[in-house]
Scaffold this active site. Structure first.
Site, short mmCIF file in Angstrom:
data_model
loop_
_atom_site.label_atom_id
_atom_site.label_comp_id
_atom_site.label_asym_id
_atom_site.label_seq_id
_atom_site.Cartn_x
_atom_site.Cartn_y
_atom_site.Cartn_z
N SER A 107 0.78 -1.27 0.08
CA SER A 107 0.02 -0.02 -0.07
C SER A 107 0.88 1.11 0.03
O SER A 107 2.11 1.19 0.49
CB SER A 107 -0.92 0.10 1.19
OG SER A 107 -1.53 -1.31 1.27
N1 SAH Z 1 -0.95 -4.89 4.05
C1 SAH Z 1 0.00 -5.17 2.74
C2 SAH Z 1 -0.82 -5.01 1.56
C3 SAH Z 1 -1.13 -6.19 0.71
S1 SAH Z 1 -2.12 -5.84 -0.48
C4 SAH Z 1 1.51 -4.50 2.84
O1 SAH Z 1 1.87 -3.64 3.60
O2 SAH Z 1 2.30 -4.69 1.93
C5 SAH Z 1 -3.46 -7.08 0.12
C6 SAH Z 1 -3.01 -8.51 0.47
O3 SAH Z 1 -4.19 -9.22 0.88
C7 SAH Z 1 -2.61 -9.49 -0.77
O4 SAH Z 1 -1.16 -9.77 -0.45
C8 SAH Z 1 -3.65 -10.47 -0.84
O5 SAH Z 1 -2.96 -11.74 -1.26
C9 SAH Z 1 -4.21 -10.58 0.39
N2 SAH Z 1 -5.51 -11.24 0.60
C10 SAH Z 1 -6.47 -11.11 -0.35
N3 SAH Z 1 -7.61 -11.69 0.11
C11 SAH Z 1 -7.37 -12.44 1.36
C12 SAH Z 1 -7.81 -13.26 2.19
N4 SAH Z 1 -8.98 -13.60 1.81
N5 SAH Z 1 -7.02 -13.65 3.24
C13 SAH Z 1 -5.77 -13.32 3.50
N6 SAH Z 1 -5.00 -12.34 2.62
C14 SAH Z 1 -5.71 -12.11 1.55
#
Ligand code: SAH
Length: 211
Positions: free
Chosen positions: A64
């Protein structure tokens, strides 16, 4: 051209992208000034680590934008004693910032490869205490509930029931609520009378995937 060190760029990011835009919680500003975002982005684009943007981390996912991470952390109102759930570990960056701000962090990621990489970088950056788990984060991690704060880093049109149920009374959840075209960063507070919901700003996240 002036080449700035990562430390200098991080300090500028805190001032220009966060403080100047209204992030006021000093603990959040300090935490964002401590966590090396360059360690959480792929090495090939480490140079862009302090861009005012989300960046690709592989597997069609993104880390993000710094402002969004800071805004979410501020909205969670963390004083340092909280037990936190982070849904969507991704790169592990937000989990690291949360680890700076709270007492304990559980982070759930559905993609094994990302969870593994995040675990390694968290360890390397001094955030090895974060409990990274592989699974469906929309189900939370009930065995470690209740949580004082829950951060969800993937978009969902509805508040996942299981996650609300894992909030302590008085606990806060921040999530991008909406469809694939755009969402509103929303805070839900669990009160004895039920959920209290406030939409705060427009945002755009990757979707929360079922199962
Ligand atoms: N907080 C992260 C942002 C990641 S983007 C950072 O600081 O880098 C969102 C993430 O959510 C992705 O890696 C995706 O694989 C994950 N995601 C999507 N649906 C999900 C679910 N149902 N359970 C766990 N992770 C999930």
């Amino acid at each position: 051209m002036v080449t700035r060190t990562f430390d200098e760029r991080r300090a500028r990011m805190v001032e220009r992208q966060l403080r100047r835009r209204g992030i006021a919680d000093e603990r959040v500003l300090v935490a964002m000034g401590r966590v090396p975002r360059e360690a959480f982005v792929p090495a090939l684009i480490a140079d862009r680590a302090y861009d005012d943007a989300a960046l690709p981390i592989g597997q069609d996912q993104t880390i993000s934008q710094p402002y969004i991470v800071a805004a979410m952390c501020e909205l969670l109102m963390l004083g340092g004693t909280e037990h936190v759930l982070d849904v969507g570990t991704g790169s592990g960056y937000a989990a690291a910032v949360l680890d700076e701000l709270a007492a304990s962090v559980v982070s759930v990621e559905r993609i094994d490869l990302l969870a593994e990489r995040a675990r390694r970088v968290l360890e390397e950056t001094g955030h090895g205490a974060v409990d990274v788990r592989v699974g469906d984060g929309s189900l939370g991690a009930p065995e470690r509930a209740p949580y004082d704060a829950i951060a969800i880093a993937a978009a969902t049109p509805i508040v996942p029931r299981e996650l609300y149920d894992q909030l302590a009374v008085g606990g806060r959840m921040v999530l991008p609520l909406g469809g694939s075209r755009g969402q509103e960063l929303t805070r839900i507070v669990r009160t004895p009378e039920g959920p209290e919901q406030t939409a705060l700003l427009g945002c755009r996240f990757v979707p929360l995937v079922d199962g």
